[in-house]
Design a protein around this motif. Structure first.
Motif, mmCIF file in Angstrom:
data_model
loop_
_atom_site.group_PDB
_atom_site.id
_atom_site.type_symbol
_atom_site.label_atom_id
_atom_site.label_comp_id
_atom_site.label_asym_id
_atom_site.label_seq_id
_atom_site.Cartn_x
_atom_site.Cartn_y
_atom_site.Cartn_z
ATOM 1 N N ASN A 107 11.820 15.069 -9.053
ATOM 2 C CA ASN A 107 11.989 14.645 -10.443
ATOM 3 C C ASN A 107 12.830 13.381 -10.550
ATOM 4 O OD1 ASN A 107 10.524 16.856 -11.310
ATOM 5 N ND2 ASN A 107 12.333 18.133 -11.617
ATOM 6 N N THR A 108 13.851 13.289 -9.713
ATOM 7 C CA THR A 108 14.773 12.155 -9.800
ATOM 8 C C THR A 108 14.163 10.868 -9.255
ATOM 9 O OG1 THR A 108 16.629 13.701 -9.529
ATOM 10 C CG2 THR A 108 17.097 11.371 -9.190
ATOM 11 N N MET A 111 9.143 11.167 -9.956
ATOM 12 C CA MET A 111 8.731 11.166 -11.355
ATOM 13 C C MET A 111 9.330 9.982 -12.110
ATOM 14 S SD MET A 111 9.196 14.060 -14.338
ATOM 15 C CE MET A 111 8.827 15.408 -13.238
ATOM 16 N N LEU A 112 10.631 9.765 -11.949
ATOM 17 C CA LEU A 112 11.270 8.652 -12.649
ATOM 18 C C LEU A 112 10.770 7.317 -12.113
ATOM 19 C CD1 LEU A 112 13.358 7.852 -14.768
ATOM 20 C CD2 LEU A 112 15.115 7.937 -13.003
ATOM 21 N N GLU A 260 4.901 17.990 -16.178
ATOM 22 C CA GLU A 260 5.971 17.105 -16.620
ATOM 23 C C GLU A 260 5.723 15.663 -16.188
ATOM 24 O OE1 GLU A 260 8.559 19.864 -14.625
ATOM 25 O OE2 GLU A 260 9.854 19.911 -16.388
ATOM 26 N N MET A 261 5.154 15.496 -14.983
ATOM 27 C CA MET A 261 4.823 14.150 -14.519
ATOM 28 C C MET A 261 3.790 13.500 -15.424
ATOM 29 S SD MET A 261 4.626 14.372 -10.374
ATOM 30 C CE MET A 261 6.013 14.964 -9.399
ATOM 31 N N ALA A 264 5.598 12.420 -18.538
ATOM 32 C CA ALA A 264 6.506 11.296 -18.297
ATOM 33 C C ALA A 264 5.731 9.995 -18.083
ATOM 34 C CB ALA A 264 7.386 11.591 -17.078
ATOM 35 N N SER A 276 10.472 9.445 -21.054
ATOM 36 C CA SER A 276 10.204 9.602 -19.625
ATOM 37 C C SER A 276 11.489 9.896 -18.852
ATOM 38 C CB SER A 276 9.547 8.337 -19.065
ATOM 39 O OG SER A 276 8.319 8.071 -19.692
ATOM 40 N N ALA A 280 12.316 13.370 -16.778
ATOM 41 C CA ALA A 280 12.565 13.351 -15.334
ATOM 42 C C ALA A 280 13.970 13.849 -14.991
ATOM 43 C CB ALA A 280 12.352 11.940 -14.797
ATOM 44 N N SER A 283 14.752 17.493 -16.385
ATOM 45 C CA SER A 283 14.167 18.561 -15.578
ATOM 46 C C SER A 283 14.957 18.779 -14.294
ATOM 47 C CB SER A 283 12.707 18.209 -15.254
ATOM 48 O OG SER A 283 12.107 19.224 -14.493
#
Length: 361
Positions: A107-108, A111-112, A260-261, A264, A276, A280, A283
């Motif tokens: 996520n960090t 995704m970001l 979630e992706m 985002a 977004s 990211a 979550s």
């Protein structure tokens, strides 16, 4: 129901729901084909996660900020939580811990970084609320320090017996910290978390009865398919040349965060980068401060033995570096596509290292 059908037409990912009944048929027909069951369960969990995320958003938007924040805390990462609970009950603690670390790092960084890349390609340069990102990054740093402590204690001479007690105490502290962070962002200082972007508005929410029924049905399906996933993952991982740590860190994390992706990346393309960043980092914070401690507490009830917060050293290093990268990349409140590339490259380095050099235990 027309709105639900429209959702299927506009979201091709949901067509993968056809794999849900296929999983159950395959389990009954070929229970020994673990690799096939593993792949089918992955394909089935992805659209269920998308439905779960969509229904949660619809419920949260109709219940106000405070209750909506609680719903997002408990349901936003429900896919990962159900898989982890199933693995916990089966005693596969390496898979559980790898999925926790992988979810935080994925996520960090992935995704970001993906949101920065997509948004930068569409809009050249974007802005977001850097104070909100800084608070989320600080919470991640707090959680990483808490996860580091049991590992240090376990390696100190004569202190192994204290690891479990320390883990339980830290789990309670992290849950309290997460509750206070919700109070800070949703109640006492909510004005400083205002979005800095000016993108398009959100999608139309589902009616409350449809959202609640969807939540109930999808939760049951995810729980059933998670059992198939966990039962087949060990043999499938051996067949495919993957360690349980890699499966949890990469496969489970990406599958669980698929919905979630999608949200985002879509928000970044619409120049809503604040959303977004919130998805990211928010979550990742939920996993670190809520899901991981909850699993430690629940392990006393459903696990073969209590689970500690002792992670292998490499995962601690990866989580710490991911947190530092997120802090550095979001410090200025502006992003471009190459910032996203750098974050994804860090994630790729971690994934490649874990695939080629898995932890010894």
């Amino acid at each position: 129901m027309n709105r639900v059908f429209q959702e299927f037409r506009s979201t091709p990912l949901l067509w993968l729901l056809a794999f849900v009944p296929i999983v159950f048929v395959a389990e009954g027909a070929w229970p020994e084909k673990h690799t096939l069951l593993f792949l089918l369960s992955v394909l089935a969990i992805v659209p269920l996660a998308a439905l779960l995320s969509r229904a949660t958003e619809s419920v949260a938007e109709r219940t106000g900020d405070a209750i909506g924040g609680l719903l997002n805390a408990t349901l936003g990462n429900l896919t990962e939580l159900v898989i982890a609970l199933t693995a916990l009950q089966a005693g596969q603690y390496m898979l559980v811990k790898a999925s926790i670390a992988g979810a935080i790092v994925t996520n960090t960084l992935f995704m970001l970084g993906g949101a920065f890349l997509i948004g930068g390609l569409r809009h050249h340069e974007q802005q977001f609320n850097r104070f909100s990102a800084r608070v989320q990054s600080s919470l991640l740093f707090l959680a990483t320090i808490a996860l580091l402590m049991p590992s240090l204690v376990a390696r100190a001479e004569g202190r192994e017996s204290m690891t479990q007690t320390l883990s339980l105490g830290l789990a309670l502290l992290l849950i309290v910290a997460y509750g206070l962070s919700m109070l800070f962002s949703l109640k006492t200082h909510k004005e400083i978390f205002v979005s800095a972007g000016h993108g398009d508005g959100g999608d139309t929410t589902w009616p409350m009865p449809v959202a609640l029924v969807t939540l109930a049905v999808v939760t049951v399906l995810v729980a059933l398919i998670s059992e198939v996933f966990v039962e087949s993952v060990q043999q499938a991982a051996d067949t495919l040349g993957m360690s349980p740590a890699f499966v949890g860190f990469v496969v489970v994390a990406i599958v669980g965060a698929a919905a979630e992706m999608t949200s985002a990346f879509s928000a970044a393309a619409k120049d809503r980068l604040d959303l977004s960043v919130s998805i990211a980092l928010g979550s990742a914070v939920q996993i670190a401060l809520f899901v991981a401690p909850l699993l430690v507490i629940v392990s006393y009830v459903i696990g073969p033995e209590p689970m500690s917060l002792e992670f292998w050293p490499g995962s601690i290093g990866m989580m710490l570096i991911a947190t530092m990268a997120a802090t550095l990349m979001t410090n200025g409140g502006r992003s471009a596509w190459f910032v996203g590339v750098m974050m994804i490259m860090v994630y790729a380095i971690f994934a490649m290292t874990l695939f080629l050099l898995p932890p010894a235990t």
